[in-house]
Design an enzyme around this catalytic site. Structure first.
Site, mmCIF file in Angstrom:
data_model
loop_
_atom_site.group_PDB
_atom_site.id
_atom_site.type_symbol
_atom_site.label_atom_id
_atom_site.label_comp_id
_atom_site.label_asym_id
_atom_site.label_seq_id
_atom_site.Cartn_x
_atom_site.Cartn_y
_atom_site.Cartn_z
ATOM 1 N N LYS A 92 0.901 -0.934 0.199
ATOM 2 C CA LYS A 92 -0.098 -0.068 0.192
ATOM 3 C C LYS A 92 0.808 1.357 0.010
ATOM 4 C CE LYS A 92 -4.161 1.931 2.764
ATOM 5 N NZ LYS A 92 -4.637 1.736 3.893
ATOM 6 N N SER A 119 -9.643 1.729 2.751
ATOM 7 C CA SER A 119 -8.933 2.455 2.081
ATOM 8 C C SER A 119 -7.786 1.783 1.027
ATOM 9 C CB SER A 119 -8.101 3.661 2.839
ATOM 10 O OG SER A 119 -7.227 3.036 3.686
ATOM 11 N N SER A 167 -9.904 -0.616 7.156
ATOM 12 C CA SER A 167 -9.389 -0.289 5.804
ATOM 13 C C SER A 167 -8.666 -1.588 5.199
ATOM 14 C CB SER A 167 -8.387 0.746 5.613
ATOM 15 O OG SER A 167 -9.146 1.821 5.663
HETATM 16 N N1 GLN Z 1 -13.188 3.832 6.114
HETATM 17 C C1 GLN Z 1 -12.685 4.491 7.253
HETATM 18 C C2 GLN Z 1 -12.414 5.919 7.471
HETATM 19 O O1 GLN Z 1 -12.553 6.382 6.348
HETATM 20 C C3 GLN Z 1 -11.268 3.807 7.787
HETATM 21 C C4 GLN Z 1 -10.225 4.073 7.011
HETATM 22 C C5 GLN Z 1 -8.991 3.263 7.495
HETATM 23 O O2 GLN Z 1 -9.219 2.009 8.009
HETATM 24 N N2 GLN Z 1 -7.674 3.649 7.055
HETATM 25 O O3 GLN Z 1 -11.806 6.493 8.218
#
Ligand code: GLN
Length: 495
Positions: free
Chosen positions: A80, A159, A183
């Site tokens: 990532k 994400s 994410s």
């Molecule tokens: N979807 C969540 C957010 O937008 C989690 C994102 C993540 O785990 N990086 O904050």
């Protein structure tokens, strides 16, 4: 041969390499070809073919000398683009990090290279890991390799959407992601792969671009539960450079996969049966409980009474920490600078143009809840709720060994949907944020298909630092589910 080579998971490729039936160079070349064929998915921001082949060559040389570094030696993986990688651009999918090339390597990636893994490239993500659909990236959305006949492209989740899509499409043997509120688990579920978030503190956060420091954790995204254990074994461990990394021995996670859950107590949290829950999700959840029961586990109902406050508390704590962490992007120290007449204007222009809409929203919310007038009303209250949520889990874990829950409230949706109302998007995380707030290990395992034919995952949550029980139960769910459906856009070949 290349189509066939990409069909092996880590454990399978390791066996081929050990038997001398292929080389890391051959494997790497096959994946590089698949990445090229799959560029339309937009899963990678940066590809590093030369460096990959160079690492593969050294791995083959080691192997020829009989000196392998373990099960990951020579295995091509994707990273990532939130992990800093020395000499390789690291963007966090943000315009504001244009031109940023770290002079250092994150601890987790350094450990993976130390174990002989080969980096194929850096994967796309939501900007600064803020999102649940991989639609906030400056580099454009990622497409889910799973498609239906309606001609619409679906989101891979977020994400870590690029990592999930790359693994599902067989453009990498495995990948790594980060999970702040879901994410790793949510894109894992949307793409039909295994996504594991270890206990907060199990992996070092050093060298990972920070989003919300009290929540961020690195974790593996793989095709199988066994691969997940192999990856986590290489990634985990104490790091003096991260004061929140735990000084605990790392168990042999692969050895935890005994296939045995007799007598294991599995909790079903009644508060996760949220209003308007999809019958399909509920059905899959009951099915999962049945599978564990059939394998000899005892399934009991439990209560986590503060679950309904988890999402609002998370969307105060995470933006608060983000607003503080992102203060460092000022046009002076990293990446983009938009020139202006004076210093303050330069800051404003750089941050205004460098950050996308979702990041700006989070910075505004975070700054607001931390402001003198609202700190007690929002931030302190959210922290109190966080403590109550953690206590809910502690008391539940007095009675049970592991918790079974859905991973997501629905399957992957079309790109463009849920974008008008941020709260709709935030609802994606309803099942994942509670374990994040409590710092617990949690993972999603592909468990079935929706009626439409899209993957759905089940989630296992365990006690802090008891990833072994989480993996053991996940292995049994995986075995019972026998999930072998493949996405239409598996560019690396089907088998
Ligand atoms: N979807 C969540 C957010 O937008 C989690 C994102 C993540 O785990 N990086 O904050």
């Amino acid at each position: 041969m290349s189509g066939r080579l990409t069909s092996f998971d880590i454990a399978g490729a390791r066996d081929l390499l050990d038997a001398g039936e292929t080389s890391s160079i051959e494997l790497t070349e096959a994946y590089l070809k698949a990445m090229e064929a799959g560029r339309d998915l937009n899963a990678f921001i940066t590809e590093v073919p030369e460096a990959a082949l160079e690492r593969a060559r050294t791995s083959d040389e080691r192997r020829a000398q009989g000196e392998t570094l373990g099960p990951l030696d020579g295995i091509p993986i994707a990273v990532k683009d939130l992990f800093c990688t020395e000499g390789v651009p690291t963007t966090a999918a943000s315009h504001i990090l244009d031109g940023f090339v770290p002079t250092y390597e994150s601890t987790v990636t350094a450990k993976l290279w130390g174990a002989g893994a080969v980096m194929l490239g850096k994967t796309n993500l939501d900007e600064f890991a803020m999102g649940s659909a991989n639609v906030t990236s400056y580099y454009g959305p990622v497409k889910n390799p799973w498609t239906l006949d309606d001609g619409k492209d679906r989101v891979p989740g977020g994400s870590s959407g690029g990592s999930a899509a790359a693994v599902a499409a067989h453009m990498a043997a495995a990948a790594i992601g980060t999970d702040t509120g879901g994410s790793i688990r949510q894109p894992g579920s949307f793409c039909g792969i295994v996504g594991a978030k270890p206990t907060y503190g199990r992996c070092s956060r050093w060298g990972i671009v920070a989003f919300a420091s009290s929540l961020d954790q690195a974790g593996p995204m793989t095709r199988t539960v066994r691969d997940s254990t192999i990856m986590l074994n290489a990634m985990a461990g104490h790091d003096p450079r991260d004061s929140t990394s735990a000084d605990l021995a790392v168990p042999d996670f692969e050895a935890a996969l005994t296939g045995e859950v007799k007598g294991l107590k599995v909790g079903i949290p009644k508060e996760y049966r949220v209003d308007g829950m999809d019958a399909e999700i509920e059905g899959l959840w009951s099915q999962g409980a049945e599978w564990l029961k059939t394998a000899g586990a005892e399934v009991v109902d439990i209560s986590l009474p503060h679950t309904r406050y988890a999402l609002p508390a998370y969307y105060i704590v995470a933006p608060a920490e983000a607003s503080s962490n992102l203060a460092r992007y000022d046009g002076v120290r990293y990446g983009l600078r938009v020139e202006a007449d004076d210093l303050i204007k330069m800051y404003e222009e750089t941050r205004g143009r460098g950050f996308g809409a979702e990041v700006r929203r989070r910075v505004l919310i975070g700054t607001y809840v931390l402001s003198a007038g609202y700190y007690d009303a929002y931030y302190i209250k959210a922290q109190k709720i966080r403590t109550l949520i953690r206590r809910d889990f502690s008391s539940a874990f007095e009675d049970v060994d592991v918790i079974l829950a859905p991973a997501t409230p629905f399957a992957a949706f079309a790109i463009g949907e849920k974008m008008d109302d941020p709260v709709q998007m935030y609802l994606n995380d309803v099942f994942t944020v509670p374990a994040s707030l409590a710092g617990l290990p949690a993972m999603s395992v592909p468990a079935g298909l929706s009626a439409e034919g899209l993957p759905l995952g089940l989630q296992l949550i365990a006690k802090a630092f008891d990833e072994e029980t989480m993996f053991r139960a996940a292995g049994v769910v995986e075995e019972a589910a026998g999930f072998d459906a493949a996405p239409a856009l598996r560019v690396g070949g089907r088998s």
